[in-house]
Design a protein around this motif. Structure first.
Motif, PDB file in Angstrom:
ATOM      1  N   ASN A 150      -0.732   3.402  -3.590  1.00  0.00           N
ATOM      2  CA  ASN A 150      -2.082   3.446  -3.033  1.00  0.00           C
ATOM      3  C   ASN A 150      -3.082   3.271  -4.174  1.00  0.00           C
ATOM      4  O   ASN A 150      -3.225   4.147  -5.029  1.00  0.00           O
ATOM      5  CB  ASN A 150      -2.324   4.777  -2.310  1.00  0.00           C
ATOM      6  CG  ASN A 150      -3.591   4.749  -1.475  1.00  0.00           C
ATOM      7  OD1 ASN A 150      -4.556   4.084  -1.826  1.00  0.00           O
ATOM      8  ND2 ASN A 150      -3.583   5.475  -0.367  1.00  0.00           N
ATOM      9  N   GLN A 152      -6.187   3.330  -4.070  1.00  0.00           N
ATOM     10  CA  GLN A 152      -7.300   4.260  -3.950  1.00  0.00           C
ATOM     11  C   GLN A 152      -7.053   5.541  -4.743  1.00  0.00           C
ATOM     12  O   GLN A 152      -7.949   6.069  -5.391  1.00  0.00           O
ATOM     13  CB  GLN A 152      -7.525   4.596  -2.470  1.00  0.00           C
ATOM     14  CG  GLN A 152      -8.621   5.608  -2.202  1.00  0.00           C
ATOM     15  CD  GLN A 152      -9.959   4.952  -1.911  1.00  0.00           C
ATOM     16  OE1 GLN A 152     -10.198   3.811  -2.271  1.00  0.00           O
ATOM     17  NE2 GLN A 152     -10.840   5.686  -1.264  1.00  0.00           N
ATOM     18  N   VAL A 162     -13.089   3.282  -4.929  1.00  0.00           N
ATOM     19  CA  VAL A 162     -12.691   1.940  -4.503  1.00  0.00           C
ATOM     20  C   VAL A 162     -13.538   1.473  -3.329  1.00  0.00           C
ATOM     21  O   VAL A 162     -13.689   2.180  -2.329  1.00  0.00           O
ATOM     22  CB  VAL A 162     -11.196   1.915  -4.133  1.00  0.00           C
ATOM     23  CG1 VAL A 162     -10.802   0.552  -3.580  1.00  0.00           C
ATOM     24  CG2 VAL A 162     -10.344   2.258  -5.351  1.00  0.00           C
ATOM     25  N   SER A 164     -13.425  -2.261  -2.410  1.00  0.00           N
ATOM     26  CA  SER A 164     -12.632  -3.317  -1.786  1.00  0.00           C
ATOM     27  C   SER A 164     -11.486  -3.713  -2.702  1.00  0.00           C
ATOM     28  O   SER A 164     -11.547  -3.511  -3.917  1.00  0.00           O
ATOM     29  CB  SER A 164     -13.497  -4.550  -1.469  1.00  0.00           C
ATOM     30  OG  SER A 164     -13.955  -5.156  -2.672  1.00  0.00           O
ATOM     31  N   VAL A 165     -10.446  -4.273  -2.088  1.00  0.00           N
ATOM     32  CA  VAL A 165      -9.264  -4.734  -2.819  1.00  0.00           C
ATOM     33  C   VAL A 165      -8.927  -6.129  -2.323  1.00  0.00           C
ATOM     34  O   VAL A 165      -8.804  -6.351  -1.119  1.00  0.00           O
ATOM     35  CB  VAL A 165      -8.055  -3.797  -2.600  1.00  0.00           C
ATOM     36  CG1 VAL A 165      -6.814  -4.354  -3.309  1.00  0.00           C
ATOM     37  CG2 VAL A 165      -8.360  -2.392  -3.085  1.00  0.00           C
ATOM     38  N   THR A 203      -8.770  -5.670   1.661  1.00  0.00           N
ATOM     39  CA  THR A 203      -9.367  -4.573   2.419  1.00  0.00           C
ATOM     40  C   THR A 203     -10.768  -4.322   1.912  1.00  0.00           C
ATOM     41  O   THR A 203     -11.085  -4.617   0.762  1.00  0.00           O
ATOM     42  CB  THR A 203      -8.541  -3.278   2.292  1.00  0.00           C
ATOM     43  OG1 THR A 203      -9.165  -2.252   3.055  1.00  0.00           O
ATOM     44  CG2 THR A 203      -8.464  -2.817   0.852  1.00  0.00           C
ATOM     45  N   THR A 208      -8.392   4.438   2.971  1.00  0.00           N
ATOM     46  CA  THR A 208      -7.260   4.803   2.106  1.00  0.00           C
ATOM     47  C   THR A 208      -5.980   4.111   2.550  1.00  0.00           C
ATOM     48  O   THR A 208      -5.219   3.607   1.731  1.00  0.00           O
ATOM     49  CB  THR A 208      -7.054   6.330   2.110  1.00  0.00           C
ATOM     50  OG1 THR A 208      -8.253   6.956   1.666  1.00  0.00           O
ATOM     51  CG2 THR A 208      -5.905   6.716   1.191  1.00  0.00           C
ATOM     52  N   THR A 211      -5.586   0.470   1.441  1.00  0.00           N
ATOM     53  CA  THR A 211      -5.478   0.198   0.010  1.00  0.00           C
ATOM     54  C   THR A 211      -4.066   0.449  -0.498  1.00  0.00           C
ATOM     55  O   THR A 211      -3.829   0.444  -1.698  1.00  0.00           O
ATOM     56  CB  THR A 211      -6.467   1.070  -0.782  1.00  0.00           C
ATOM     57  OG1 THR A 211      -6.225   2.448  -0.507  1.00  0.00           O
ATOM     58  CG2 THR A 211      -7.900   0.727  -0.427  1.00  0.00           C
ATOM     59  N   VAL A 225     -10.074  -5.252  -7.874  1.00  0.00           N
ATOM     60  CA  VAL A 225     -10.485  -4.015  -7.211  1.00  0.00           C
ATOM     61  C   VAL A 225     -11.951  -3.758  -7.560  1.00  0.00           C
ATOM     62  O   VAL A 225     -12.298  -3.544  -8.724  1.00  0.00           O
ATOM     63  CB  VAL A 225      -9.615  -2.827  -7.652  1.00  0.00           C
ATOM     64  CG1 VAL A 225     -10.059  -1.555  -6.934  1.00  0.00           C
ATOM     65  CG2 VAL A 225      -8.142  -3.114  -7.378  1.00  0.00           C
TER      66      VAL A 225
END
Length: 245
Positions: A150, A152, A162, A164-165, A203, A208, A211, A225
């Motif tokens: 994860n 996040q 975080v 966005s990814v 995302t 959570t 991510t 990220v």
């Protein structure tokens, strides 16, 4: 060594003089000494691959040690006046103290690409590259299994929040989804929703669950990220920014 250069393999610590007519092309200094480290691991049965995988990345990417000096409050001068010694920290990490990375995952890259001011304050774009260290048959029961990370909770929430990814290609210069769309398929095209292992991860919004990414054996995945810096994090990094300016 007569393997392309047609001259003896004779490297010296001082290099060599220029070739004629500017010099005599003689070697300078003593011979270069190349030494290695031999590591012997002993295990039972078919544990060889598992044992080797467990140490190879640590051996290849050993930590680099840097030494610096800190100004003394009694030394006087502009540095002592401008810098508050209480700002100096003996250690600092943007990674969360808990949970740790799974034992079969290696953090290949953690790099801040750039920092900018956004509507929510100070934001940064990080490059994160994670690798699964084990092959399919190295340790079937434990280490070779797929593993989830994860992003996040990988980062310290007090330092980075975080936003966005987005998954990138291995080199980080294209979005994974764009790469798949423009890649020439030698067989039947694979729809994005059927892309193996859920590649093309994207995302936004700080959810959570979204991510969390999955790494399969010997998988290496790269992500951009986007993070916000909470006010506490801005105070922690203010000294670093001042030093860079």
């Amino acid at each position: 060594d007569h393997r392309g250069v047609d001259e003896p393999l004779n490297e010296t610590t001082g290099g060599m003089a220029p070739y004629p007519p500017y010099g005599d092309a003689n070697r300078i200094g003593g011979g270069v000494t190349v030494s290695g480290v031999l590591r012997l691991m002993v295990g039972g049965g078919s544990s060889g691959a598992r044992l080797a995988r467990s140490v190879m990345d640590d051996i290849f990417a050993q930590p680099l040690i840097f030494v610096g000096s800190a100004p003394s409050s009694s030394s006087g001068g502009i540095n002592a006046k401008e810098r508050n010694l209480s700002d100096l920290r003996p250690s600092f990490s943007v990674l969360s103290a808990t949970p740790k990375l799974p034992p079969n995952v290696f953090l290949v890259t953690l790099k801040r690409l750039y920092e900018f001011e956004s509507d929510s304050g100070t934001s940064s774009l990080l490059l994160i590259r994670l690798a699964h260290q084990y092959g399919h048959m190295d340790d079937v029961d434990v280490m070779s299994k797929p593993v989830q990370v994860n992003l996040q909770v990988l980062l310290d929430p007090d330092i980075h929040r975080v936003v966005s990814v987005t998954e990138k290609t291995l080199s980080g210069n294209q979005n994974w989804t764009s790469f798949v769309e423009t890649k020439y398929n030698w067989t039947e095209p694979v729809p994005p929703e059927e892309e193996p292992f859920g590649r093309g991860h994207h995302t936004q919004g700080g959810d959570t669950d979204s991510t969390t990414i999955t790494l399969h054996p010997l998988d290496i995945r790269t992500f951009h990220v986007l993070v916000d810096l909470p006010e506490a994090a801005e105070e922690l990094t203010s000294v670093d920014r001042r030093d860079k300016n």
